[in-house]
Design a protein around this motif. Structure first.
Motif, short mmCIF file in Angstrom:
data_model
loop_
_atom_site.label_atom_id
_atom_site.label_comp_id
_atom_site.label_asym_id
_atom_site.label_seq_id
_atom_site.Cartn_x
_atom_site.Cartn_y
_atom_site.Cartn_z
N ALA A 174 0.83 -1.21 0.00
CA ALA A 174 0.00 0.00 0.00
C ALA A 174 0.86 1.25 0.00
O ALA A 174 0.57 2.22 -0.72
N LEU A 175 1.92 1.27 0.80
CA LEU A 175 2.78 2.45 0.84
C LEU A 175 3.50 2.63 -0.50
O LEU A 175 3.61 3.76 -1.00
N GLY A 176 3.99 1.54 -1.08
CA GLY A 176 4.63 1.65 -2.38
C GLY A 176 3.69 2.17 -3.45
O GLY A 176 4.05 3.03 -4.26
N LEU A 177 2.45 1.66 -3.45
CA LEU A 177 1.47 2.12 -4.42
C LEU A 177 1.07 3.57 -4.18
O LEU A 177 0.83 4.32 -5.13
N TRP A 240 -4.56 11.88 -0.58
CA TRP A 240 -4.99 10.52 -0.94
C TRP A 240 -3.93 9.50 -0.53
O TRP A 240 -4.27 8.40 -0.06
N SER A 241 -2.67 9.86 -0.72
CA SER A 241 -1.61 8.89 -0.40
C SER A 241 -1.61 8.54 1.07
O SER A 241 -1.38 7.38 1.45
N GLU A 242 -1.88 9.51 1.96
CA GLU A 242 -1.93 9.18 3.38
C GLU A 242 -3.24 8.51 3.76
O GLU A 242 -3.28 7.70 4.69
N ASN A 243 -4.32 8.81 3.03
CA ASN A 243 -5.61 8.19 3.34
C ASN A 243 -5.72 6.76 2.82
O ASN A 243 -6.69 6.07 3.12
N LEU A 244 -4.74 6.31 2.05
CA LEU A 244 -4.68 4.89 1.73
C LEU A 244 -4.37 4.07 2.99
O LEU A 244 -4.70 2.89 3.07
N ARG A 245 -3.77 4.74 3.98
CA ARG A 245 -3.53 4.20 5.32
C ARG A 245 -2.76 2.88 5.33
O ARG A 245 -3.27 1.85 5.78
N PRO A 246 -1.54 2.89 4.83
CA PRO A 246 -0.72 1.67 4.93
C PRO A 246 -0.49 1.28 6.39
O PRO A 246 -0.32 2.14 7.26
N TYR A 247 -0.54 0.00 6.65
CA TYR A 247 -0.33 -0.59 7.98
C TYR A 247 -1.40 -0.17 9.00
O TYR A 247 -1.24 -0.35 10.19
N ALA A 248 -2.51 0.39 8.54
CA ALA A 248 -3.57 0.82 9.46
C ALA A 248 -4.93 0.49 8.88
O ALA A 248 -5.83 1.33 8.83
N GLU A 250 -5.68 -0.99 5.50
CA GLU A 250 -5.53 -0.37 4.20
C GLU A 250 -6.87 -0.11 3.52
O GLU A 250 -7.74 -0.99 3.49
N ARG A 251 -7.00 1.10 2.97
CA ARG A 251 -8.20 1.45 2.21
C ARG A 251 -7.86 1.32 0.72
O ARG A 251 -7.51 2.30 0.06
N TRP A 252 -8.02 0.14 0.19
CA TRP A 252 -7.62 -0.10 -1.19
C TRP A 252 -8.48 0.68 -2.17
O TRP A 252 -8.03 0.97 -3.30
N TRP A 253 -9.68 1.06 -1.77
CA TRP A 253 -10.54 1.79 -2.68
C TRP A 253 -10.00 3.18 -2.99
O TRP A 253 -10.40 3.81 -4.00
N VAL A 254 -9.07 3.69 -2.18
CA VAL A 254 -8.49 5.00 -2.46
C VAL A 254 -7.66 4.96 -3.75
O VAL A 254 -7.39 5.99 -4.36
N LEU A 255 -7.27 3.76 -4.19
CA LEU A 255 -6.56 3.66 -5.46
C LEU A 255 -7.45 4.05 -6.64
O LEU A 255 -6.95 4.42 -7.70
N LEU A 256 -8.78 3.96 -6.45
CA LEU A 256 -9.69 4.32 -7.54
C LEU A 256 -9.60 5.80 -7.91
O LEU A 256 -9.54 6.13 -9.10
#
Length: 546
Positions: A174-177, A240-248, A250-256
């Motif tokens: 998630a953090l890489g993406l 958006w990058s912080e709201n993907l929330r890696p390690y917390a 993960e909100r994968w839908w933020v990639l949309l």
């Protein structure tokens, strides 16, 4: 021949809009064989290796919980780094690097795209290539593919490095993406800017302005809320990058939103490039007057005319940033309890003269480091004029090389002081108004902003040295500026060794306002600036043009 075959042979061949894309991509990767690996490795290794630093600094769960609580309770720190969504080591890595890494990936992407689109047109190389079997959309496609490859490798390197160090695979990915997707979005924005503007410099400036606005919106939104739910945060791609929330969780839908925005920007860039001629732009320069004013009678007037718009944009940007940072500085002292760890972080970043002064010093230091980007660009405008074959006609007249270079260098050195003064003025006024004491804070804050000038001038002198002695190695200038920015941004919080901090000229400056200052570091930096500049001009005087 059958009737069907005859019919097909009579039909006009469809234009091959992507013809030559592979060759142009290989050419782009060949030209960027140093720049792209340097960016990807430096940023990827920095993110992947940060876990060991956090494990050494916060070796117990209690320390990490205390750190996360302190950061989330302080609006000023949230504006700087964003909120902490998890007190795990991975969560702290994401807190520290999601925004910072996204900004650097965006800068990398805009440099790649503009270099292989608008810069190619500006120098005339694209017209030469288009005379061969090269489709209209091939250059833009090759540039975007180069940016995509760089961001994809960066995302993989971050994810693999973090996972190998023991972090959860989902959070690492998630953090890489998050970082890679931000880079690709700004690659699309840079592609649009390359269609709108007439020069590579303007395209970079326009995309950089959007990036600065995105960072300011994210900072204002995070300062207002502790969970990144502010509309201002959601407007910003960095948010958006912080709201993907890696390690917390993960909100994968933020990639949309990332995918939709990237597709929209890239599609807009393709639509624009199909509607203009090579070398043209949708925002062309206005025709000048029939007779040139007297101010253009010399190299100083010419340099001012070429660089005044850029200087104005940077000045306005620093005014806005200073106003925002000054408005939130009052909250630097509003911490929950007497937290020793939070105080230590402030003191390492901004000095031991009190939390509010330390925050002001940190913000002014950040403005100083960002000002080096303007200074380096202003100096390297000389190289742009040189390779664009605009310098040779000027130098063919009665204008000497040193006099011509001095015109641009005067704008670079003086402009640095102007933009820092504007940022310090806005920060001092905003903070003074917020605490009801403008007279008592404006002067010290403005002086502290101007105290950053010698460090910026040192990097400016380094740019002159590279331009004069090693003109084909101008990438080293951006590497030096980026290295100083990284040292100043993450070094204090991770307790980098003092010798590493001393590699940056900013590490030798006193932490103003509030700290005691002596003349020695300023004189040493100014002396180093003079040496760099003199050697660079001597080298430029002796080498061939071009």
């Amino acid at each position: 021949m059958t009737a069907a075959a005859a019919h097909l042979s009579a039909r006009p061949a469809r234009p091959r809009h992507l013809a030559g894309t592979g060759a142009l991509l290989r050419l782009a990767l060949r030209r960027d064989r140093v720049m792209i690996p340097a960016w990807v490795l430096a940023l990827g290794v920095a993110v992947a290796s940060m876990g060991s630093s956090f494990e050494a600094l916060y070796d117990t769960a209690a320390k990490r919980v205390e750190l996360a609580g302190s950061m989330n309770a302080n609006g000023s720190m949230r504006a700087l780094y964003g909120p902490v969504f998890s007190d795990s080591v991975g969560g702290l890595i994401a807190w520290r690097m999601a925004g910072f890494g996204a900004v650097l990936a965006a800068v990398m992407s805009l440099l790649i795209v503009v270099r292989h689109t608008r810069e190619e047109e500006e120098t005339g190389r694209q017209e030469l290539l288009s005379a061969a079997m090269v489709g209209r959309r091939a250059p833009l496609t090759a540039a975007l593919l180069a940016a995509l490859l760089a961001n994809a490798v960066l995302a993989v390197l971050i994810a693999a490095g973090l996972a190998k160090s023991g972090r959860p695979a989902a959070g690492s990915l998630a953090l890489g993406l998050a970082i890679g997707c931000t880079g690709m979005l700004f690659a699309g924005l840079a592609a649009i800017a390359a269609q709108l503007t007439e020069s590579a410099r303007m395209a970079k400036g326009l995309t950089g302005a959007v990036l600065g606005l995105a960072f300011a919106l994210r900072a204002a939104g995070d300062a207002a809320t502790a969970d990144a739910t502010s509309p201002l945060t959601w407007i910003s791609p960095i948010g958006w990058s912080e709201n993907l929330r890696p390690y917390a969780g993960e909100r994968w839908w933020v990639l949309l939103p990332f995918a939709a925005a990237t597709a929209l920007t890239v599609g807009a860039a393709y639509a624009l490039t199909a509607r203009r001629d090579i070398g043209m732009s949708f925002l062309p320069a206005r025709p000048g007057p029939a007779a040139a004013p007297r101010s253009l009678s010399g190299p100083f007037g010419l340099a001012w005319r070429l660089q005044r718009t850029t200087l104005l944009g940077w000045t306005l940007g620093f005014l806005c940033a200073g106003g925002i940072f000054g408005g939130i500085a009052k909250g630097a002292a509003d911490l929950v309890g007497d937290n020793r760890q939070t105080r230590e972080i402030f003191e390492r970043m901004g000095g031991q003269q009190g939390l509010t002064d330390a925050f002001l010093a940190t913000m002014l230091g950040m403005l100083g480091m960002i000002a080096a980007i303007y200074a380096a660009g202003a100096v390297l405008r000389l190289r742009g004029e040189e390779i664009g074959e605009r310098a040779e006609p000027v130098l063919a007249g009665a204008v000497g090389r040193i006099r011509w270079a001095a015109g641009h260098l005067s704008v670079a050195f003086a402009g640095t002081a102007v933009i820092l003064a504007s940022g310090g003025l806005a920060l001092g006024l905003s903070y003074g108004v917020s605490v009801g004491d403008v007279g008592g804070h404006l002067g010290p804050v403005l002086a502290a902003a101007l105290a950053q000038v010698p460090a910026v001038w040192t990097l400016t002198g380094l740019a002159v040295l590279v331009f004069g002695v090693l003109p084909k190695a101008t990438t080293a200038v951006w590497a030096a500026v980026g290295g100083c920015l990284a040292i100043g941004w993450i070094g204090p919080s991770l307790k980098f060794p003092q010798w590493v901090m001393d590699l940056s000229p900013y590490g030798h400056l006193p932490k103003l306002p509030g700290a005691e200052a002596t003349a020695a570091p300023f004189l040493w930096l100014l002396g180093l600036t003079a040496v760099f500049t003199a050697v660079g001009l001597a080298g430029f005087r002796r080498r061939d043009i071009g």
